[in-house]
Design an enzyme around this catalytic site. Structure first.
Site, PDB file in Angstrom:
ATOM      1  N   ASP A 484       0.838  -1.202   0.000  1.00  0.00           N
ATOM      2  CA  ASP A 484       0.000   0.000   0.000  1.00  0.00           C
ATOM      3  C   ASP A 484       0.873   1.252   0.000  1.00  0.00           C
ATOM      4  OD1 ASP A 484      -2.266   1.574   0.198  1.00  0.00           O
ATOM      5  OD2 ASP A 484      -3.046   0.612   2.005  1.00  0.00           O
ATOM      6  N   ASP A 548     -11.211   1.668  -2.890  1.00  0.00           N
ATOM      7  CA  ASP A 548     -11.754   1.181  -1.621  1.00  0.00           C
ATOM      8  C   ASP A 548     -13.280   1.232  -1.608  1.00  0.00           C
ATOM      9  OD1 ASP A 548      -9.381   0.548  -0.458  1.00  0.00           O
ATOM     10  OD2 ASP A 548      -9.154   2.434   0.620  1.00  0.00           O
TER      11      ASP A 548
HETATM   12  C1  DGJ Z   1      -5.721   2.174   2.082  1.00  0.00           C
HETATM   13  C2  DGJ Z   1      -6.163   1.008   1.258  1.00  0.00           C
HETATM   14  O1  DGJ Z   1      -6.715   1.462   0.067  1.00  0.00           O
HETATM   15  C3  DGJ Z   1      -7.150   0.160   2.058  1.00  0.00           C
HETATM   16  O2  DGJ Z   1      -7.590  -0.913   1.267  1.00  0.00           O
HETATM   17  C4  DGJ Z   1      -6.519  -0.305   3.336  1.00  0.00           C
HETATM   18  O3  DGJ Z   1      -5.490  -1.217   3.059  1.00  0.00           O
HETATM   19  C5  DGJ Z   1      -5.997   0.874   4.117  1.00  0.00           C
HETATM   20  N1  DGJ Z   1      -5.133   1.707   3.321  1.00  0.00           N
HETATM   21  C6  DGJ Z   1      -5.256   0.442   5.351  1.00  0.00           C
HETATM   22  O4  DGJ Z   1      -4.699   1.480   6.016  1.00  0.00           O
END
Ligand code: DGJ
Length: 743
Positions: A484, A548
C-alpha cells in the site's frame, strides 16, 4: 493520417522520392514484422496492425500511418505526408514535421518533444537519424544532434500477438558539460485531424477512474500528476477518437504511460489542425542533470488502436498485458478468492474475531486470507506505528503464527499488508532516525494521513525495509503481500535535490528485490485505493486494487474504465459490507457479489453480520467464480453501451460460452424491460441462455440455473434476450452455453 482512409501505395513511393534515402537504410527490407515499405518508409507489421515510419535523410523519424493493416495490393497510402504540407507566410519555409520528437529546430511550432539546456545554451539540438536498428518486431532510431553533443535513441516495437505499439526514448549526453533535462516525451504521435473526443480519467480516493470526456477544438489539453505517484486524479492514459465514440463504435486510439510517478499527458491541436499526443515523465526543476556520458530513459508509451470503439481497445490491451506485462511466464495461476480484513475489523485485531472470520471465510469458499493494516507495533489507528514492521506484541503475544496456522489449516493461503514507503511521526523507527524522511528537512514537511514518506534513495532505509519484509515473509510463509502507499509525495527532496524520479525507481527496485528473494510471492499494488494503477506497477504485481469503494453501483463505473487498460484477472474486486463505508448506501450482499464476479474476486466485509442465507448467497457466487475463472481469466471483456443498464459480457476465447452481468441502478423507464441484444458470439452456434444468479432472489441463485431460451449467436445479437423485470439496485448474471453444436 493515421487511420482508416489512407491513400495509395503509389503515394508512399512518392514520399520516398521526395526525400533522399537515409544512409544505411535505403532500399533495405526486413523480414518478419519489421520491414521496409519503401526506401525511406519503414514498416512494423503484426496482428492486423501496420505502422509506417518515414525516415527522411538528415531528419527525424515520423509515423505516417498507424492502424489496421492495409491490404497491400489495394492499399491506400498515408494521406498524411508532412513533406508535402504547404507552408505559408509567416511560418517557416518547409513543412512542420510532426516527428516522434518534434522540434523547433525543424520549424515545429507546437509542444516540443524535448526541452533541455546546458548552462542556458544548446537549447535547440537538431537531431537527425544516424542509424536504424531492426529487430524481429522492432525498429530503433539512433539520432545525433548536429554537433554530436547528444544522442537520442527512439525504440519502437510492435507486439506480435496483440499489435500494441510501444515506444521508449533514451537521451545520452555525449558532451563534456552537464545538460539539464526538462522534458523528454516517450514519443509524439500524430492523430487524425477529424478526431475530436478525448477521454481521460480523473478521481479521488473512493471514486477512482471517473471518465472525463472533452472536445479538442483548439490548443493544448494537458494532464499532470505532480503527486509522486500514478495518482487518483490523473491516470496516465487517454483515449482519443472520432466524435461520440463509445464501447461499440468509433475510430479510437489509446495511449498509456507505464510509470508510477510524476507524469504529463498532452494532446494538442496544432495550428494547421493536425493533432499530436505526447506522454512522458514530468521532471521537476533540476531533477535530471545529465553529466557527460549519463543517460535518461523515458518510461514506456503503450499505444493501441480500434476501429470498433472501446471494446477493440480492451481486446488489444488485454491481449498485450497478458502476454507482456503481467509477471511470470504466460497466464497467472488461478486467482484465489480473497478475504481481506480491512472493512471487517480495521485496527481492532481481536483474536476471537479473527478466528471466527477465518472459519466463516473458509466455509464460503475463500482461498486466501489477507490480514490488512493494524497487525504491527503501535498501530491502533492511523496516527502511529507505520515503519515499525514488527508484529504487535499486545495484539499477537505469540506472534502471527497461530493465525497463519489457523488460516493454513482452514485450507487458505496467508497474505499480509505493508506500507513500506511510509512512517508515522509516532514510530520507533522515526524516533531513531529522524533524518530518514523524504523532503527538505530544514522546513516543516507537509503530512498526509498523519504520515511521512521515507527517503528510499538512502541505502540504510532500503536495507532496513528489505530485511523486515523478507524476514516476515519467510517466518510466516506469506504467499501474498498487499503493498500500500497512502499519501501524495508533493515535496520529494532527497539530499537537497528533487527526488520524485529516484523515489519511483527505488520502489520498483524494492519490489523487484523482494520478489527475487522470496520466489513465488504475489504482490498487490494499492495506493489509497487505485492511485497506483499502471503497467510499470503491473509488471511487478499480480493484482491492482482499483478502489476502496465497494458500493456495487459506483464500482460499475470504476471497473468499466479500469477494464480499458487492465484485464479482469488483475482487477481486485471485493464483496463489501451491506452498508458501503464510502458512500453510506446499503445494498444486498448478492448485488455486491454480482459486481465482483468478473475481477479477481474477494470478500471484504464482517461476515459475522451476514445471515445464514446471505452467507449461502456469497458461497453460491464464489462457487460460480471458481467454476468459471479458468476461462474468464483469458476471456474477452465487452461492455455494452446502454442508457439504463450496466452490462458487461465475458466471451470465452473458444466461443462456447459467455457470462453477462446486467445491473440496474435506478427504477426502469420501461416495464417490462425491452430485449437485450448480446453481440459477439459465433453467429451459427446455438446457445442455451439461463439466469445463473439473480440478486432479486433471496439466495441469489436459488435452485440453480433458470433456463430462459435457446438461440443462435446471430439471434442473440439481432433479437437479444428478454430480461426479467429488474428493480432499482438489482441485477442478474446470464449464462450463454453452447448446446448441440452448429445449427
Ligand atoms: C488504504 C487502502 O486502500 C485500504 O484498502 C486499506 O489497506 C488501508 N489503506 C489500510 O490502512
Amino acid at each position: 493520417m493515421l487511420h482508416r482512409g489512407h491513400k495509395g501505395r503509389s503515394q508512399m513511393a512518392d514520399l520516398t522520392r521526395t526525400s533522399e534515402a537515409v544512409a544505411g537504410c535505403a532500399g533495405s527490407s526486413a523480414s518478419g514484422s519489421a520491414g521496409s515499405a519503401s526506401a525511406n518508409v519503414l514498416s512494423l507489421e503484426a496482428a492486423d496492425t501496420t505502422v509506417l515510419l518515414a525516415c527522411p535523410a538528415g531528419g527525424l523519424p515520423e509515423i505516417v500511418y498507424w492502424g489496421p493493416a492495409p491490404a497491400h495490393e489495394s492499399a491506400d497510402a498515408p494521406e498524411h505526408d508532412a513533406s508535402r504540407r504547404l507552408s505559408f507566410w509567416p511560418q517557416c519555409d518547409g513543412p512542420e514535421r510532426l516527428s516522434l520528437s518534434p522540434s523547433p529546430a525543424y520549424g515545429f511550432s507546437g509542444y516540443p518533444g524535448i526541452e533541455l539546456h546546458s548552462d542556458g545554451r544548446h537549447t535547440l539540438p537538431r537531431f537527425a537519424i544516424v542509424a536504424i536498428r531492426r529487430g524481429q518486431e522492432s525498429l530503433a532510431f539512433e539520432l545525433a544532434a548536429d554537433d554530436a553533443r547528444l544522442t537520442l535513441t527512439i525504440e519502437t516495437r510492435l507486439h506480435p500477438a496483440s499489435g500494441v505499439l510501444t515506444i521508449v526514448s533514451e537521451l545520452i549526453n555525449r558532451s563534456d558539460s552537464c545538460y539539464s533535462l526538462q522534458w523528454l516525451t516517450a514519443a509524439a504521435l500524430p492523430l487524425p485531424a477529424e478526431y475530436r473526443d478525448v477521454l481521460t480519467f480523473r478521481g479521488r480516493w473512493g471514486r477512482e477512474f471517473q471518465p472525463a470526456r472533452q472536445t479538442l477544438n483548439d490548443g493544448l489539453l494537458m494532464k499532470e500528476s505532480r503527486v509522486g505517484r500514478t495518482s487518483h486524479h490523473s491516470f496516465p492514459g487517454l483515449l482519443i477518437g472520432s466524435p461520440a465514440f463509445d464501447d461499440e463504435q468509433g475510430s479510437v486510439r489509446a495511449l498509456h504511460l507505464g510509470w508510477s510517478g510524476n507524469h504529463r499527458l498532452l494532446v494538442e491541436r496544432l495550428r494547421d489542425d493536425r493533432i499530436q499526443v505526447q506522454l512522458g515523465e514530468l521532471l521537476l526543476p533540476g531533477e535530471v542533470r545529465l553529466q557527460p556520458e549519463e543517460r535518461y530513459r523515458s518510461p514506456t508509451l503503450f499505444a493501441a488502436w480500434s476501429e470498433t470503439g472501446l471494446n477493440g481497445i480492451r481486446r488489444q490491451l488485454h491481449r498485450y498485458a497478458r502476454a507482456d506485462v503481467i509477471p511470470g511466464p504466460g497466464r497467472l495461476r488461478q486467482r484465489p478468492v480473497h478475504f481481506n480484513t480491512w472493512d471487517a475489523v480495521r485496527f481492532d485485531h481481536d483474536s476471537q474475531a479473527l478466528d471466527t472470520l477465518v472459519g466463516l471465510a473458509a466455509d464460503i469458499g475463500v482461498e486466501r486470507f489477507v490480514l490488512d493494516d493494524g497487525w504491527f507495533r503501535g498501530r491502533d489507528d492511523d496516527r502511529a506505528g507505520l515503519g515499525d514492521w514488527y508484529v504487535c506484541e499486545r495484539k499477537y503475544p505469540d506472534g502471527l503464527r497461530w493465525l497463519v496456522d489457523r488460516v493454513h489449516l482452514a485450507g487458505m493461503e496467508f497474505g499480509l499488508w505493508f506500507e513500506p514507503e511510509m512512517v508515522n511521526e509516532d514510530s520507533d523507527i522515526l524516533r531513531a532516525h529522524p533524518d530518514w524522511r523524504l523532503g527538505d528537512l530544514r522546513q516543516p514537511l507537509p503530512r498526509g494521513r498523519n504520515q511521512y514518506a521515507l527517503d528510499l534513495d538512502r541505502a540504510d532505509v532500503r536495507e532496513y525495509l528489505l530485511e523486515r519484509l523478507i524476514s516476515l515473509v519467510r517466518q510466516y510463509d506469506i504467499a501474498y503481500l498487499k503493498w500500500d502507499m497512502n499519501r501524495d509525495l508533493i515535496h520529494p527532496v532527497s539530499d537537497g535535490r528533487p527526488a520524485a524520479r529516484r523515489q519511483t525507481m527505488r520502489v520498483y527496485e524494492l519490489i523487484d528485490e523482494l520478489r527475487r528473494s522470496c520466489p513465488g510471492i504475489e504482490v498487490e499494488a494499492c495506493a489509497s485505493g487505485g492511485a497506483r494503477a499502471d503497467y510499470a506497477m503491473l509488471k511487478r504485481t499480480e493484482r491492482i486494487w482499483p478502489s476502496d469503494c465497494h458500493d456495487p453501483l459506483e464500482r460499475q463505473t470504476i471497473q468499466r474504465s479500469f477494464s480499458l487498460f487492465f484485464p479482469p484477472e488483475v482487477m481486485g474486486a471485493h464483496i463489501g459490507p451491506r452498508r458501503c463505508s464510502v458512500t453510506g448506501r446499503s445494498y444486498s450482499p448478492s448485488l455486491s457479489a454480482l459486481g465482483t464476479l468478473f475481477g479477481h474476486m474477494g470478500v471484504e466485509a464482517d461476515l459475522r453480520d451476514f445471515s445464514a442465507t446471505e452467507l449461502e448467497t456469497l458461497a453460491a457466487a464464489i462457487g460460480i467464480y471458481r467454476d468459471n475463472r479458468d476461462w474468464l481469466h483469458c476471456a474477452e471483456t465487452v461492455w455494452l453501451p446502454h442508457d439504463e443498464l450496466s452490462i458487461c459480457m465475458m466471451l470465452a476465447a473458444a466461443g462456447d460460452q459467455a457470462l453477462v452481468s446486467v445491473i440496474h441502478g435506478s427504477a426502469s423507464r420501461n416495464w417490462p424491460p425491452s430485449a437485450l441484444a448480446l453481440p459477439g458470439l459465433p453467429a451459427a452456434t446455438r446457445y442455451q441462455v439461463s439466469i445463473l444468479f439473480d440478486t432479486q432472489n433471496a439466495a441469489g441463485t436459488a435452485a440453480g440455473a433458470e433456463s430462459m431460451q435457446t438461440a443462435t449467436g446471430r439471434e442473440l445479437a439481432d433479437r437479444g434476450v428478454t430480461l426479467p423485470p429488474l428493480g432499482p439496485a438489482s441485477g442478474v448474471l446470464l449464462q450463454a452455453l453452447a448446446v448441440g453444436g452448429r445449427k
